[in-house]
Design a protein around this motif. Structure first.
Motif, mmCIF file in Angstrom:
data_model
loop_
_atom_site.group_PDB
_atom_site.id
_atom_site.type_symbol
_atom_site.label_atom_id
_atom_site.label_comp_id
_atom_site.label_asym_id
_atom_site.label_seq_id
_atom_site.Cartn_x
_atom_site.Cartn_y
_atom_site.Cartn_z
ATOM 1 N N PRO A 1 0.817 -1.220 0.000
ATOM 2 C CA PRO A 1 0.000 0.000 0.000
ATOM 3 C C PRO A 1 0.849 1.269 0.000
ATOM 4 O O PRO A 1 0.460 2.280 -0.581
ATOM 5 N N ALA A 2 2.020 1.227 0.594
ATOM 6 C CA ALA A 2 2.879 2.419 0.661
ATOM 7 C C ALA A 2 3.293 2.913 -0.718
ATOM 8 O O ALA A 2 3.673 4.072 -0.877
ATOM 9 N N ARG A 3 3.238 2.046 -1.726
ATOM 10 C CA ARG A 3 3.648 2.416 -3.098
ATOM 11 C C ARG A 3 2.501 2.244 -4.090
ATOM 12 O O ARG A 3 2.744 2.075 -5.285
ATOM 13 N N THR A 4 1.253 2.261 -3.598
ATOM 14 C CA THR A 4 0.097 2.045 -4.469
ATOM 15 C C THR A 4 -0.821 3.262 -4.472
ATOM 16 O O THR A 4 -1.023 3.900 -3.442
ATOM 17 N N VAL A 5 -1.369 3.555 -5.646
ATOM 18 C CA VAL A 5 -2.394 4.592 -5.796
ATOM 19 C C VAL A 5 -3.634 3.932 -6.408
ATOM 20 O O VAL A 5 -3.532 3.242 -7.429
ATOM 21 N N LEU A 6 -4.775 4.136 -5.774
ATOM 22 C CA LEU A 6 -6.045 3.638 -6.318
ATOM 23 C C LEU A 6 -6.794 4.794 -6.968
ATOM 24 O O LEU A 6 -6.827 5.900 -6.423
ATOM 25 N N SER A 7 -7.384 4.537 -8.134
ATOM 26 C CA SER A 7 -8.138 5.593 -8.825
ATOM 27 C C SER A 7 -9.354 4.969 -9.501
ATOM 28 O O SER A 7 -9.427 3.749 -9.667
ATOM 29 N N SER A 8 -10.292 5.832 -9.904
ATOM 30 C CA SER A 8 -11.507 5.295 -10.522
ATOM 31 C C SER A 8 -11.337 5.044 -12.021
ATOM 32 O O SER A 8 -11.851 4.085 -12.556
ATOM 33 N N ASP A 9 -10.654 5.940 -12.735
ATOM 34 C CA ASP A 9 -10.598 5.907 -14.207
ATOM 35 C C ASP A 9 -12.030 5.950 -14.764
ATOM 36 O O ASP A 9 -12.302 5.392 -15.821
ATOM 37 N N CYS A 10 -12.941 6.603 -14.040
ATOM 38 C CA CYS A 10 -14.338 6.689 -14.479
ATOM 39 C C CYS A 10 -14.595 8.010 -15.212
ATOM 40 O O CYS A 10 -13.789 8.934 -15.157
ATOM 41 N N GLY A 11 -15.729 8.073 -15.826
ATOM 42 C CA GLY A 11 -16.125 9.241 -16.616
ATOM 43 C C GLY A 11 -16.858 8.778 -17.859
ATOM 44 O O GLY A 11 -17.758 9.434 -18.361
ATOM 45 N N VAL A 12 -16.475 7.590 -18.342
ATOM 46 C CA VAL A 12 -17.152 7.028 -19.503
ATOM 47 C C VAL A 12 -18.604 6.694 -19.117
ATOM 48 O O VAL A 12 -18.888 6.326 -17.976
ATOM 49 N N TYR A 13 -19.503 6.839 -20.096
ATOM 50 C CA TYR A 13 -20.944 6.774 -19.799
ATOM 51 C C TYR A 13 -21.426 5.453 -19.220
ATOM 52 O O TYR A 13 -22.424 5.417 -18.519
ATOM 53 N N VAL A 14 -20.744 4.330 -19.507
ATOM 54 C CA VAL A 14 -21.243 3.032 -19.008
ATOM 55 C C VAL A 14 -20.872 2.765 -17.554
ATOM 56 O O VAL A 14 -21.373 1.818 -16.959
ATOM 57 N N LEU A 15 -19.967 3.573 -17.013
ATOM 58 C CA LEU A 15 -19.573 3.362 -15.619
ATOM 59 C C LEU A 15 -20.284 4.358 -14.718
ATOM 60 O O LEU A 15 -20.727 5.415 -15.177
#
Ligand SMILES: [Zn+2]
Length: 310
Positions: free
Chosen positions: A255-269
């Motif tokens: 976890p110390a070297r991890t980034v979580l993100s959504s990568d959302c914005g596209v209409y199906v998500l």
């Protein structure tokens, strides 16, 4: 089970979004439909108590739109930031385009906070998308040895000088490992590597080299089940990544070297805040505790992108 805050129902996992930074939001204009625009994404992040969002755009430098969103919505205090993905419509791999992006805005500090290598115009992705030989030929590939193709060296120097984030884009695992090494020797301190398709050995190499590994909701989501247009009329299916594999890779990165993100914005998500909420619950369910999640969704992206420190 949902809990109630100020009389309204709060979905499970929302408490983990307080202070969160989603550095991968596709709410800029696009050639396919969006779930939200940049201002709606900012307001939604503010309502969730998030600290920041990063706008990503395959067609243009997003720093200007981010600066506008930050000004317009100064009151909720969400730090909206943007940057440049060096895809052809955004100027391609051009030191001049990077120089402009770094200074682009209404006032000092508005400029790009990340510079990304191409996403779809890499030979790695172009081959996966079964593009024509001439198309593949025109895309970026990082050589196994020897110097970087021009003007990448100059661009890395600009990234180092401005102390912004280098995103390695969608190059292959071995290319990303080499890039991290070369960028570090040129003084780049902030590096984010989209790592969902990497092997454990590659994740170990890039994180040992001082980079952060990024994992996004998109790759475990139903958006991987359909063809989507990304940079032109061609529809492409993104291979899904099993949640168990993502868990394994995060374990290697730590976890110390991890980034979580959504990568959302596209209409199906779902819109980005909802995507991030679902993602955090999914990752937590594989065995990461609330402190780990906070490290990966708040502390790491906040520090990497200098959220709130302008
Ligand atoms: Zn993306």
């Amino acid at each position: 089970m949902s809990s109630t805050v100020h009389g309204s129902v709060m979905s499970p996992g929302m408490e983990q979004l307080a202070g969160a930074v989603d550095c991968h939001v596709h709410a800029c204009p696009h050639i396919n439909a969006r779930s939200v625009d940049a201002l709606e994404a900012t307001r939604a992040a503010a309502a969730a108590g998030m600290r920041g969002i990063g706008l990503m755009d395959n067609f243009a430098n997003s720093a200007g739109l981010a600066a506008l969103a930050r000004r317009e919505l100064a009151e909720p205090g969400v730090d909206v930031f943007g940057g440049l993905i060096m895809e052809p419509p955004a100027g391609g791999i051009s030191a001049q385009a990077v120089r402009i992006a770094l200074d682009y805005g209404y006032e000092p500090g508005d400029g790009a906070r990340f510079v990304s290598l191409p996403t779809h115009h890499t030979r790695n992705i172009a081959r996966l998308e079964q593009r024509s030989a001439s198309y593949v030929e025109a895309c970026l590939e990082i050589p196994e040895r020897g110097a970087l193709p021009d003007p990448l060296g100059e661009i890395l120097d600009l990234v180092a000088e401005h102390d912004v984030v280098l995103n390695t884009g969608h190059v292959s695992g071995p290319e990303a490992v080499r890039l991290v090494e070369l960028a570090r020797t040129r003084g780049v301190e902030r590096i984010l590597v989209p790592a969902s398709y990497m092997t454990p050995e590659e994740v170990r190499a890039i994180t040992a080299g001082g980079a952060f590994a990024e994992f996004s909701f998109f790759f475990i989501s139903h958006a991987t089940q359909i063809g989507l247009t990304h940079v032109d009329a061609q529809r492409n299916v993104t291979p899904p990544v099993p949640l168990a594999r993502m868990h394994e890779l995060i374990g290697v990165a730590t976890p110390a070297r991890t980034v979580l993100s959504s990568d959302c914005g596209v209409y199906v998500l779902p819109p980005p805040v909802e995507g991030l909420r679902e993602f955090v619950l999914m990752i937590a369910s594989t065995g990461f505790d609330a402190d780990d999640i906070r490290t990966m969704v708040d502390e790491n992206p906040g520090r990497l992108f200098k959220v709130g420190n302008r």
